[in-house]
Enzyme design. Sequence first.
Site, mmCIF file in Angstrom:
data_model
loop_
_atom_site.group_PDB
_atom_site.id
_atom_site.type_symbol
_atom_site.label_atom_id
_atom_site.label_comp_id
_atom_site.label_asym_id
_atom_site.label_seq_id
_atom_site.Cartn_x
_atom_site.Cartn_y
_atom_site.Cartn_z
ATOM 1 N N GLU A 446 1.416 0.860 -9.182
ATOM 2 C CA GLU A 446 0.595 -0.215 -8.595
ATOM 3 C C GLU A 446 1.254 -0.803 -7.343
ATOM 4 O O GLU A 446 1.204 -2.003 -7.089
ATOM 5 C CB GLU A 446 0.335 -1.298 -9.648
ATOM 6 C CG GLU A 446 -0.885 -2.167 -9.410
ATOM 7 C CD GLU A 446 -2.140 -1.403 -9.054
ATOM 8 O OE1 GLU A 446 -2.512 -0.488 -9.803
ATOM 9 O OE2 GLU A 446 -2.730 -1.705 -8.001
HETATM 10 C C1 LIG Z 1 3.519 6.890 -15.316
HETATM 11 C C2 LIG Z 1 2.726 6.758 -14.074
HETATM 12 C C3 LIG Z 1 1.409 6.303 -14.138
HETATM 13 C C4 LIG Z 1 0.636 6.220 -12.981
HETATM 14 N N1 LIG Z 1 -0.698 5.874 -13.071
HETATM 15 C C5 LIG Z 1 -1.492 6.024 -11.981
HETATM 16 C C6 LIG Z 1 -2.912 5.925 -12.085
HETATM 17 O O1 LIG Z 1 -3.465 5.660 -13.160
HETATM 18 N N2 LIG Z 1 -3.660 6.152 -10.970
HETATM 19 C C7 LIG Z 1 -3.096 6.455 -9.765
HETATM 20 O O2 LIG Z 1 -3.823 6.664 -8.809
HETATM 21 N N3 LIG Z 1 -1.743 6.538 -9.634
HETATM 22 C C8 LIG Z 1 -0.936 6.339 -10.702
HETATM 23 N N4 LIG Z 1 0.423 6.461 -10.583
HETATM 24 C C9 LIG Z 1 0.999 6.711 -9.276
HETATM 25 C C10 LIG Z 1 1.819 5.535 -8.745
HETATM 26 O O3 LIG Z 1 0.984 4.482 -8.363
HETATM 27 C C11 LIG Z 1 2.710 6.072 -7.612
HETATM 28 O O4 LIG Z 1 3.704 6.858 -8.242
HETATM 29 C C12 LIG Z 1 3.323 4.979 -6.787
HETATM 30 O O5 LIG Z 1 2.340 4.303 -6.029
HETATM 31 C C13 LIG Z 1 4.398 5.512 -5.814
HETATM 32 O O6 LIG Z 1 3.952 6.632 -5.118
HETATM 33 P P1 LIG Z 1 4.864 7.948 -5.103
HETATM 34 O O7 LIG Z 1 5.219 8.258 -6.510
HETATM 35 O O8 LIG Z 1 4.168 8.992 -4.342
HETATM 36 O O9 LIG Z 1 6.185 7.519 -4.367
HETATM 37 P P2 LIG Z 1 6.437 7.551 -2.786
HETATM 38 O O10 LIG Z 1 5.286 6.895 -2.093
HETATM 39 O O11 LIG Z 1 6.819 8.910 -2.384
HETATM 40 O O12 LIG Z 1 7.694 6.590 -2.664
HETATM 41 C C14 LIG Z 1 9.041 7.015 -2.853
HETATM 42 C C15 LIG Z 1 9.967 5.874 -2.454
HETATM 43 O O13 LIG Z 1 9.778 5.583 -1.065
HETATM 44 C C16 LIG Z 1 9.417 4.234 -0.870
HETATM 45 N N5 LIG Z 1 8.436 4.144 0.215
HETATM 46 C C17 LIG Z 1 7.341 4.911 0.397
HETATM 47 N N6 LIG Z 1 6.703 4.530 1.514
HETATM 48 C C18 LIG Z 1 7.397 3.510 2.048
HETATM 49 C C19 LIG Z 1 7.233 2.692 3.202
HETATM 50 N N7 LIG Z 1 6.201 2.829 4.033
HETATM 51 N N8 LIG Z 1 8.174 1.744 3.439
HETATM 52 C C20 LIG Z 1 9.208 1.561 2.599
HETATM 53 N N9 LIG Z 1 9.416 2.301 1.499
HETATM 54 C C21 LIG Z 1 8.510 3.260 1.226
HETATM 55 C C22 LIG Z 1 8.829 3.755 -2.189
HETATM 56 O O14 LIG Z 1 8.990 2.358 -2.369
HETATM 57 C C23 LIG Z 1 9.656 4.558 -3.200
HETATM 58 O O15 LIG Z 1 10.853 3.899 -3.490
HETATM 59 C C24 LIG Z 1 1.221 6.520 -11.730
HETATM 60 C C25 LIG Z 1 2.552 6.940 -11.660
HETATM 61 C C26 LIG Z 1 3.288 7.083 -12.802
HETATM 62 C C27 LIG Z 1 4.688 7.625 -12.710
#
Ligand SMILES: Cc1cc2nc3c(=O)[nH]c(=O)nc-3n(C[C@H](O)[C@H](O)[C@H](O)COP(=O)(O)OP(=O)(O)OC[C@H]3O[C@@H](n4cnc5c(N)ncnc54)[C@H](O)[C@@H]3O)c2cc1C
Length: 603
Positions: A446
Amino acid sequence: MSNYQAPLRDMRFVIHELVESHKICALPGYADCDADLIDAVLEEASRFAGDILSPLNPVGDRDGARWLAGADGKGEVRTAAGFADAYKQFAEGGWMALPCPPDHGGQGLPRLLAVAVSEMWKSANLSFSHVITLTHGAIEALMIAGSTELKDTWLPKLVSGEWTGTMNITEPQAGSDLAAIACRAVPQPDGSFRISGQKIFITYGDHDMAANIVHLVLARTPDAPTGTKGISLFIVPKFLVNDDGTLGERNDVHVVSVEHKMGIRASPTCVLAYGDNSDGAIGYLIGEENAGMRYMFTMMNNARLGVGLEGLGLGERSYQQALAYAKERKQGYAPGAARGEKSAIIEHPDVRRQLLTMKAYTESMRALCYKVAEQIDVGRHGPDEATRTAAQEMADLLIPLTKSYCTDVAETVTSIGIQVHGGMGFIEETGAAQHYRDAKITQIYEGTNGIQAMDLVGRKLPMRAGGVYQDQLARMRATAADLAAGDERLAPIARELGAALDALEDATGWVLTEGLADPVQALSAATPYQRLFATTAAGWLMGQQALAAVASIDAGAADADVAATKLVTARFFAEHLLPQVHGLVAPVKAGKTDLFALTADQL
Ligand SMILES: Cc1cc2nc3c(=O)[nH]c(=O)nc-3n(C[C@H](O)[C@H](O)[C@H](O)COP(=O)(O)OP(=O)(O)OC[C@H]3O[C@@H](n4cnc5c(N)ncnc54)[C@H](O)[C@@H]3O)c2cc1C
């Protein structure tokens, strides 16, 4: 392993004394609500949480949700033993309908009460609670932007819990970066769309607890603008619905796999394939084309508050378990104890410190979450435009603080929960470790807490040219003045809150000045600044509770024990936890210099 018991006395104190529920119940639209009803609903929910959901929490952690591969490669998900039956009881008990709009079968009760009840579901069984949160998200999206036809088709069965909802945002290349969303939606002559592409990490993307699953999917139409301005929101059901409301054909959305996770193991996290076996799964546009992100932002306050509540719920559960263990486990002699029977570890000063830290943090999370819920209620039902706008602004400012604070603090509290158990905390059998493992994800989904910090400094601080922040500061200063005008019971809280507010002003001045000149400075400082602001806001609400506690004690209120306890907890927070903010001013002001002093290769 202890069973969960809802902390009803503290919940009632926060609802009736801090938030002053009578003011919420007096809002237009909440005529059926009063203190007695609130207390009765809390009692009933506490029974369901304690008797039905809580015993399933370790079962779900052990067994997890499983993916059963079908012969045709299209698998399906089996939830852990007992989950489907518990869900049936949950839906039949009308719990899904509690905060939903009355015109679609909901009970229309205040967000404040819904949040307190939701805290119980999250404490009792976080994995189970996700299906509720996601269904409420789908209901909200339809309420915000759905046509009458869409509402009539989908809302009644979502509100009754007969069907459940999901939120499909994330794709392999689109996590925090929603502009990268690539799923396609092609319009059809009959007004529907054909959806294709892959979504990952979809919570309750498939399960065996309800007859149908209503996926809310972000996707792009063929001529959509690039970036977030070209994203639309669609309903894509697992089963299509016939004109008479019965379930029809299976839609072309299939679960490809279920993730193996560190925590929330009973909550199925699915990879979903749309349109792999056809020219697209059948979907229906919600609202206007290309307005998907606007709708998502409207829903975001509730969704992020929901994750903050997860931190609160886990903190409470972990605290209860550590407290029970500390009363039972005997080791050594506490200072001053007579020789003979050894002391329970709760008598040792360091264990006391740990337990009070857990308790004070948990109560501060509760205060923040319920305060935001109050503002959401006033923002929707306030008597006039000015009142509604002010409340909405306050909620908008407090949301990133609440989401990040509650989830960061939950990691700390659940870690202390293990520590109180000593070596047994590290052993899965005690259950203490599950809360810690479950807590980690709340800092990530989220919008990661890093993204919350960017939202705070980039979007929330500049609201109304800093006016929203100034209003919040004035509110917190007013509480500090009220505390300072009190007697010696409140003096240490007044002193520490005043000092924390000075630190906040100092840090905010730096972020605004430096951030205007160079946004990289503000972004580099964002996370320590967010923690500083959130801890101060938590200290403000603990201070307000101390004022309410003194008023209750002096008035000879019936539950004086709760008030006396609250006063001590508020003082502990002010003296032991709030001063951490002073250590955050220097990291804020250190800004970007060291962060970019090394090349990526040197890191
Ligand atoms: C158990 C679980 C349940 C989930 N449920 C849902 C769901 O129901 N529906 C859904 O759509 N998604 C869901 N998600 C997805 C979740 O919302 C994302 O994993 C989350 O938003 C982070 O995206 P990412 O994993 O691609 O990480 P990334 O975006 O790749 O981020 C990696 C790191 O980089 C940092 N970062 C990225 N961009 C920036 C920036 N511009 N500036 C500074 N720091 C940055 C982040 O803070 C993080 O520390 C779920 C994930 C998990 C693991």
